[in-house]
Design a protein around this motif. Structure first.
Motif, mmCIF file in Angstrom:
data_model
loop_
_atom_site.group_PDB
_atom_site.id
_atom_site.type_symbol
_atom_site.label_atom_id
_atom_site.label_comp_id
_atom_site.label_asym_id
_atom_site.label_seq_id
_atom_site.Cartn_x
_atom_site.Cartn_y
_atom_site.Cartn_z
ATOM 1 N N THR A 70 0.841 -1.185 0.000
ATOM 2 C CA THR A 70 0.000 0.000 0.000
ATOM 3 C C THR A 70 0.880 1.240 0.000
ATOM 4 O OG1 THR A 70 -0.115 -0.060 2.404
ATOM 5 C CG2 THR A 70 -1.903 -1.122 1.202
ATOM 6 N N ILE A 71 0.471 2.212 -0.721
ATOM 7 C CA ILE A 71 1.223 3.458 -0.800
ATOM 8 C C ILE A 71 0.784 4.352 0.357
ATOM 9 C CG2 ILE A 71 1.661 5.497 -2.202
ATOM 10 C CD1 ILE A 71 0.994 3.729 -4.653
ATOM 11 N N MET A 72 1.757 4.730 1.166
ATOM 12 C CA MET A 72 1.455 5.589 2.301
ATOM 13 C C MET A 72 1.364 7.032 1.806
ATOM 14 S SD MET A 72 1.143 3.498 4.759
ATOM 15 C CE MET A 72 1.171 4.497 6.199
ATOM 16 N N ARG A 73 0.237 7.598 1.990
ATOM 17 C CA ARG A 73 0.049 8.978 1.569
ATOM 18 C C ARG A 73 0.331 9.912 2.729
ATOM 19 N NH1 ARG A 73 -5.316 7.464 -1.557
ATOM 20 N NH2 ARG A 73 -4.341 6.671 -3.439
ATOM 21 N N LYS A 74 0.867 11.043 2.394
ATOM 22 C CA LYS A 74 1.163 12.029 3.415
ATOM 23 C C LYS A 74 -0.154 12.600 3.931
ATOM 24 C CE LYS A 74 4.379 15.739 4.258
ATOM 25 N NZ LYS A 74 5.347 16.654 3.653
ATOM 26 N N GLU A 75 -0.268 12.657 5.228
ATOM 27 C CA GLU A 75 -1.514 13.127 5.815
ATOM 28 C C GLU A 75 -1.709 14.615 5.541
ATOM 29 O OE1 GLU A 75 -1.790 12.241 9.928
ATOM 30 O OE2 GLU A 75 -1.193 10.167 9.661
ATOM 31 N N ALA A 76 -2.936 14.962 5.350
ATOM 32 C CA ALA A 76 -3.256 16.371 5.157
ATOM 33 C C ALA A 76 -3.150 17.090 6.500
ATOM 34 C CB ALA A 76 -4.657 16.513 4.595
ATOM 35 N N PRO A 77 -2.731 18.332 6.510
ATOM 36 C CA PRO A 77 -2.613 19.055 7.787
ATOM 37 C C PRO A 77 -3.976 19.260 8.427
ATOM 38 C CG PRO A 77 -2.233 20.532 5.935
ATOM 39 C CD PRO A 77 -2.327 19.155 5.379
ATOM 40 N N ILE A 78 -3.978 19.217 9.749
ATOM 41 C CA ILE A 78 -5.200 19.447 10.516
ATOM 42 C C ILE A 78 -5.211 20.943 10.835
ATOM 43 C CG2 ILE A 78 -6.517 18.810 12.562
ATOM 44 C CD1 ILE A 78 -4.728 16.249 12.636
ATOM 45 N N LEU A 79 -6.002 21.695 10.122
ATOM 46 C CA LEU A 79 -5.990 23.148 10.251
ATOM 47 C C LEU A 79 -6.898 23.609 11.381
ATOM 48 C CD1 LEU A 79 -6.110 24.068 6.474
ATOM 49 C CD2 LEU A 79 -4.118 23.920 7.957
ATOM 50 N N VAL A 80 -6.358 24.519 12.193
ATOM 51 C CA VAL A 80 -7.119 25.144 13.282
ATOM 52 C C VAL A 80 -6.785 26.639 13.270
ATOM 53 C CG1 VAL A 80 -7.277 23.113 14.748
ATOM 54 C CG2 VAL A 80 -5.301 24.583 14.930
ATOM 55 N N ASN A 81 -7.358 27.366 14.160
ATOM 56 C CA ASN A 81 -7.089 28.795 14.269
ATOM 57 C C ASN A 81 -5.648 28.997 14.746
ATOM 58 O OD1 ASN A 81 -7.154 31.536 14.611
ATOM 59 N ND2 ASN A 81 -8.959 31.545 15.964
ATOM 60 N N GLU A 82 -4.910 29.884 14.070
ATOM 61 C CA GLU A 82 -3.481 30.083 14.379
ATOM 62 C C GLU A 82 -3.268 30.634 15.776
ATOM 63 O OE1 GLU A 82 -1.537 32.462 11.419
ATOM 64 O OE2 GLU A 82 -2.556 31.429 9.802
ATOM 65 N N LYS A 83 -4.099 31.600 16.172
ATOM 66 C CA LYS A 83 -3.912 32.240 17.487
ATOM 67 C C LYS A 83 -4.165 31.241 18.614
ATOM 68 C CE LYS A 83 -5.118 36.848 15.906
ATOM 69 N NZ LYS A 83 -6.081 37.947 15.994
#
Length: 146
Positions: A70-83
């Motif tokens: 299986t090809i390991m895909r890079k996980e997408a970033p978990i985006l939250v509020n920067e502050k």
């Protein structure tokens, strides 16, 4: 008279001979019945079949099909509020120093230096500022300690 002697001898010899009947065959202790003869004939026939059968020297096993990796895909970033993320990171770093202030390895500036090194290494790994994986990286490194 000679004729009678020859006839007598011929009769005597023909009657005295030991003839076996065609229906029975001798066995160790006596004669076999019809059922026993059939059974022994069948056993002998199957024994001959086994001897004539050619078997391979090794068994062939069914090979399982190859498994695809299986090809390991890079996980997408978990985006939250920067502050909020920056505040939470600072709280974790300061709390770690307060919690471990009495440990001999982390007294004074050693704790601040260690925390700063952890923060920079995790920031380099996860470059996106709003990525929550950076917070997970910092927490994991602080749990391991110096």
């Amino acid at each position: 008279m000679n004729f009678f002697i020859l006839l007598y001898l011929l009769t005597f010899i023909s009657c005295s001979s030991n003839q076996k009947s065609m229906n029975t065959t001798s066995h160790k202790g006596g004669y076999l019945s019809q059922e026993e003869r059939l059974r022994s004939a069948a056993l002998e026939r199957y024994r001959q079949m086994r001897l004539n059968e050619k078997r391979p020297k090794y068994r062939h096993f069914k090979k399982s099909p190859p498994v695809r990796k299986t090809i390991m895909r890079k996980e997408a970033p978990i985006l939250v509020n920067e502050k909020e993320l920056a505040i939470e990171i600072e709280q974790n770093l300061s709390f770690y120093c307060m919690k471990n202030r009495k440990r001999s390895k982390l007294k004074g500036t050693n704790c601040d230096d260690f925390v700063e090194n952890v923060h920079t290494s995790c920031t380099e790994k996860h470059e996106n500022i709003a990525d929550k994986r950076r917070l997970y990286c910092i927490k994991k490194a602080l749990r391991k300690g110096p």
